[in-house]
Design a protein around this motif. Sequence first.
Motif, PDB file in Angstrom:
ATOM      1  N   LEU A   1       0.797  -1.222   0.000  1.00 20.83           N
ATOM      2  CA  LEU A   1       0.000   0.000   0.000  1.00 20.83           C
ATOM      3  C   LEU A   1       0.832   1.276   0.000  1.00 20.83           C
ATOM      4  O   LEU A   1       0.400   2.287  -0.553  1.00 20.83           O
ATOM      5  N   TYR A   2       1.999   1.262   0.637  1.00 20.20           N
ATOM      6  CA  TYR A   2       2.719   2.494   0.883  1.00 20.20           C
ATOM      7  C   TYR A   2       4.149   2.411   0.361  1.00 20.20           C
ATOM      8  O   TYR A   2       4.732   1.347   0.265  1.00 20.20           O
ATOM      9  N   MET A   3       4.724   3.569   0.080  1.00 22.95           N
ATOM     10  CA  MET A   3       6.112   3.613  -0.346  1.00 22.95           C
ATOM     11  C   MET A   3       6.771   4.878   0.190  1.00 22.95           C
ATOM     12  O   MET A   3       6.108   5.870   0.520  1.00 22.95           O
ATOM     13  N   ALA A   4       8.103   4.834   0.265  1.00 19.83           N
ATOM     14  CA  ALA A   4       8.868   5.984   0.708  1.00 19.83           C
ATOM     15  C   ALA A   4       8.920   7.032  -0.391  1.00 19.83           C
ATOM     16  O   ALA A   4       8.659   6.753  -1.557  1.00 19.83           O
ATOM     17  N   ILE A   5       9.280   8.248   0.007  1.00 23.50           N
ATOM     18  CA  ILE A   5       9.333   9.331  -0.970  1.00 23.50           C
ATOM     19  C   ILE A   5      10.753   9.610  -1.446  1.00 23.50           C
ATOM     20  O   ILE A   5      10.954  10.409  -2.348  1.00 23.50           O
ATOM     21  N   THR A   6      11.743   9.004  -0.815  1.00 24.69           N
ATOM     22  CA  THR A   6      13.132   9.112  -1.268  1.00 24.69           C
ATOM     23  C   THR A   6      13.765   7.733  -1.161  1.00 24.69           C
ATOM     24  O   THR A   6      13.094   6.746  -0.831  1.00 24.69           O
TER      25      THR A   6
ATOM     26  N   TYR B   1       4.760   9.947   3.648  1.00 24.32           N
ATOM     27  CA  TYR B   1       4.835   8.760   2.797  1.00 24.32           C
ATOM     28  C   TYR B   1       3.900   8.968   1.607  1.00 24.32           C
ATOM     29  O   TYR B   1       3.049   9.848   1.619  1.00 24.32           O
ATOM     30  N   TRP B   2       4.052   8.128   0.614  1.00 26.68           N
ATOM     31  CA  TRP B   2       3.093   8.075  -0.475  1.00 26.68           C
ATOM     32  C   TRP B   2       2.396   6.725  -0.450  1.00 26.68           C
ATOM     33  O   TRP B   2       2.956   5.740   0.052  1.00 26.68           O
ATOM     34  N   ILE B   3       1.212   6.686  -0.986  1.00 19.09           N
ATOM     35  CA  ILE B   3       0.630   5.382  -1.267  1.00 19.09           C
ATOM     36  C   ILE B   3       1.105   4.955  -2.648  1.00 19.09           C
ATOM     37  O   ILE B   3       1.469   5.768  -3.495  1.00 19.09           O
ATOM     38  N   ILE B   4       1.151   3.669  -2.874  1.00 17.93           N
ATOM     39  CA  ILE B   4       1.529   3.124  -4.171  1.00 17.93           C
ATOM     40  C   ILE B   4       0.412   3.456  -5.163  1.00 17.93           C
ATOM     41  O   ILE B   4      -0.771   3.313  -4.829  1.00 17.93           O
ATOM     42  N   PRO B   5       0.730   3.925  -6.373  1.00 18.98           N
ATOM     43  CA  PRO B   5      -0.320   4.397  -7.297  1.00 18.98           C
ATOM     44  C   PRO B   5      -1.459   3.405  -7.512  1.00 18.98           C
ATOM     45  O   PRO B   5      -2.626   3.802  -7.562  1.00 18.98           O
ATOM     46  N   SER B   6      -1.139   2.115  -7.608  1.00 20.58           N
ATOM     47  CA  SER B   6      -2.175   1.122  -7.907  1.00 20.58           C
ATOM     48  C   SER B   6      -3.172   0.942  -6.775  1.00 20.58           C
ATOM     49  O   SER B   6      -4.209   0.287  -6.953  1.00 20.58           O
ATOM     50  N   VAL B   7      -2.894   1.517  -5.597  1.00 20.76           N
ATOM     51  CA  VAL B   7      -3.835   1.423  -4.479  1.00 20.76           C
ATOM     52  C   VAL B   7      -5.196   1.998  -4.865  1.00 20.76           C
ATOM     53  O   VAL B   7      -6.241   1.505  -4.420  1.00 20.76           O
ATOM     54  N   HIS B   8      -5.208   3.027  -5.686  1.00 25.59           N
ATOM     55  CA  HIS B   8      -6.486   3.612  -6.108  1.00 25.59           C
ATOM     56  C   HIS B   8      -7.376   2.555  -6.769  1.00 25.59           C
ATOM     57  O   HIS B   8      -8.605   2.624  -6.669  1.00 25.59           O
ATOM     58  N   GLU B   9      -6.759   1.597  -7.422  1.00 25.78           N
ATOM     59  CA  GLU B   9      -7.528   0.603  -8.161  1.00 25.78           C
ATOM     60  C   GLU B   9      -8.201  -0.427  -7.251  1.00 25.78           C
ATOM     61  O   GLU B   9      -9.043  -1.197  -7.709  1.00 25.78           O
ATOM     62  N   TYR B  10      -7.830  -0.441  -5.967  1.00 29.14           N
ATOM     63  CA  TYR B  10      -8.575  -1.287  -5.025  1.00 29.14           C
ATOM     64  C   TYR B  10     -10.039  -0.840  -4.937  1.00 29.14           C
ATOM     65  O   TYR B  10     -10.920  -1.637  -4.626  1.00 29.14           O
ATOM     66  N   PHE B  11     -10.282   0.436  -5.188  1.00 30.51           N
ATOM     67  CA  PHE B  11     -11.648   0.975  -5.147  1.00 30.51           C
ATOM     68  C   PHE B  11     -12.282   0.733  -6.518  1.00 30.51           C
ATOM     69  O   PHE B  11     -12.314   1.617  -7.374  1.00 30.51           O
ATOM     70  N   THR B  12     -12.779  -0.478  -6.711  1.00 25.91           N
ATOM     71  CA  THR B  12     -13.229  -0.903  -8.041  1.00 25.91           C
ATOM     72  C   THR B  12     -14.494  -0.187  -8.500  1.00 25.91           C
ATOM     73  O   THR B  12     -14.791  -0.160  -9.687  1.00 25.91           O
ATOM     74  N   ASP B  13     -15.253   0.363  -7.572  1.00 23.29           N
ATOM     75  CA  ASP B  13     -16.458   1.130  -7.910  1.00 23.29           C
ATOM     76  C   ASP B  13     -16.356   2.478  -7.224  1.00 23.29           C
ATOM     77  O   ASP B  13     -17.135   2.796  -6.320  1.00 23.29           O
ATOM     78  N   SER B  14     -15.414   3.297  -7.670  1.00 19.40           N
ATOM     79  CA  SER B  14     -15.075   4.495  -6.902  1.00 19.40           C
ATOM     80  C   SER B  14     -16.213   5.503  -6.817  1.00 19.40           C
ATOM     81  O   SER B  14     -16.295   6.264  -5.848  1.00 19.40           O
ATOM     82  N   GLU B  15     -17.103   5.529  -7.801  1.00 17.80           N
ATOM     83  CA  GLU B  15     -18.219   6.465  -7.758  1.00 17.80           C
ATOM     84  C   GLU B  15     -19.326   5.976  -6.833  1.00 17.80           C
ATOM     85  O   GLU B  15     -20.045   6.769  -6.226  1.00 17.80           O
ATOM     86  N   LEU B  16     -19.444   4.659  -6.690  1.00 20.04           N
ATOM     87  CA  LEU B  16     -20.512   4.077  -5.877  1.00 20.04           C
ATOM     88  C   LEU B  16     -20.073   3.794  -4.445  1.00 20.04           C
ATOM     89  O   LEU B  16     -20.911   3.675  -3.552  1.00 20.04           O
ATOM     90  N   ASP B  17     -18.772   3.673  -4.247  1.00 21.18           N
ATOM     91  CA  ASP B  17     -18.213   3.379  -2.930  1.00 21.18           C
ATOM     92  C   ASP B  17     -17.792   4.707  -2.295  1.00 21.18           C
ATOM     93  O   ASP B  17     -16.800   5.312  -2.696  1.00 21.18           O
ATOM     94  N   THR B  18     -18.546   5.163  -1.300  1.00 17.97           N
ATOM     95  CA  THR B  18     -18.296   6.483  -0.712  1.00 17.97           C
ATOM     96  C   THR B  18     -16.945   6.562  -0.011  1.00 17.97           C
ATOM     97  O   THR B  18     -16.472   7.665   0.290  1.00 17.97           O
ATOM     98  N   ARG B  19     -16.334   5.421   0.243  1.00 15.53           N
ATOM     99  CA  ARG B  19     -15.042   5.437   0.915  1.00 15.53           C
ATOM    100  C   ARG B  19     -13.967   6.117   0.067  1.00 15.53           C
ATOM    101  O   ARG B  19     -12.998   6.656   0.608  1.00 15.53           O
TER     102      ARG B  19
END
Length: 548
Positions: free
Chosen positions: A74-79, A315-333
């Motif tokens: 989920l997470y990665m360092a910034i340097t 920290y940053w989250i790993i870019p692909s983490v966004h894709e865990y939200f498979t229904d981003s418009e319907l999932d209010t989270r």
Amino acid sequence: MNKYIKTLTFLTLCFASGLLHSGCSSYLDADTPSVVTDDFYETKDGQQKLIVDLYTKFRNVFNTGELQYYGTDLYMAITESETERMFNGYDQTFNSTAPVVSGYWNNLYKIVQESNILLARCTPEIAGTDYASMNARGTFFRALAYYYLVETFGPVPFYTEEQREVLYEVSRTPEETIYAYLIEDLERVRGVLAFGNGTAGEVNDAAVTFLLGKLYLTRAYKPFGNVTDFTKAAALFDSIREQGDYRLLSSYASVYDESNQHNSEVIWAIQYGSDRNFQGGGNPQQALFGFNVVALEPAMFTRVQSDYSAMNRGYWIIPSVHEYFTDSELDTRYDATFKRHFYINNPSHADYGSLGIYFPRWDDQSGEDEGAVYYYPYRNGDDYNWYPQSTALPVLSAAIDRMPIIRKFQDTKMDWGAAGTREDVIFRLSDAYLLAAEAYLGAGQVAQATERVNALRERAAIDQAAFEDHLKVSTVDLDYLLDERARELLGEHDRWFDLKRTSKLIERAKAKNIFVQKYDNINENHLLRPIPQDEINKTNGLEQNQGY
């Protein structure tokens, strides 16, 4: 064992810099002597202050992000500093001299020693009617410290009595022995404390129950686990919900509303508050997962904490983490988790108050920019358009990093650059749902596991139709549960420990973590951290973990 730990009872303890939130409860409103003697802990007043110091020391446990966040899916360092290469990428330099592990080890053993002092010296004659509750809290703190010691380092020196002498010979106690003791110890004090959500920050019986469930669940995966561990864990996590003191709020966003802290989903949280005498370094969560938009566009943005726009990077989250939200418009989270709109707040700008930067939902293909000055879609062709794929320092110093920020922990009431004031939630009800689901899954009761996941997904859905038609799931497996944990608890603690517990750390870090892939060195040895080298140098019998 660290010599400081052995002689802690004869040393000065300073409370003034780290007491808990002072504005919520009388039990935290204590005098704060800067120097005390060993005899002080023979008194009830001294023992109560020892409990306050134990609360305080857990701040550092959960602020050690290198061990909570790094090296996961989920997470990665910034340097790519030495520490970040080790903990974020598991590169070949990973060794036992890393200051992070030494500080973590020492702090946890200070907690163990102070808990043992409390448990040894607190008696019915001294504590009176508070004896049982003080004993239960000391037992909880010691068990939680040993949970992190064992899961981080494996077999460790195990002490259940106050150590009054310097130890030069030590031995590592098997994990099986430690887990058996901790579980029996927590079973002994379960039911002693009041159960419900009473005083903010105070350990209660729900917290004891939660930790006990986590110990059973973690042991269930181990070679020495008992056949009933999954079932017992599931029952314990369910009991927190069934008691009726805790309930899911009607909306996911309200769970993280900074004006709604200590709500009915908070089982145990470490307190900070706005009183500078008691907040220590403050809660850092509010600035861990952002980017410094002021550095990016200084003409449009200025540091206004109430806008939650100007943030230092953590920290940053790993870019692909966004894709865990498979229904981003319907999932209010998704929208509750990420801040995607940044309005121009520099009064000298001609478009003051207008939308300056806009990040659409990751799966929005419409191209609609909402009239923003700068519009950054999730991808640019096949490449991620959010988060730099190179973390070389020139990239960072040029401030070209762009991404939505995690907004769940926003702290708009603090001054810019000051200490964070919000509580840091360690145990919450939605986590109990997910851990119960995991326990049911381990016990082969897939339907019960799915039911608990669906309870959270129904709450997350934008409406009932969205749940029934899109978010409701028919079955779950372990990977699905870990994905759901990411959606529900993104930015919260213990991801490394969750992946280790479920034997998914190596697999998922390899699949998702950019730096793990880059260094290509993660292996079974990394399921334990190295024993601090300075601890090995001080004692006989404390051998190093394999591979370090």
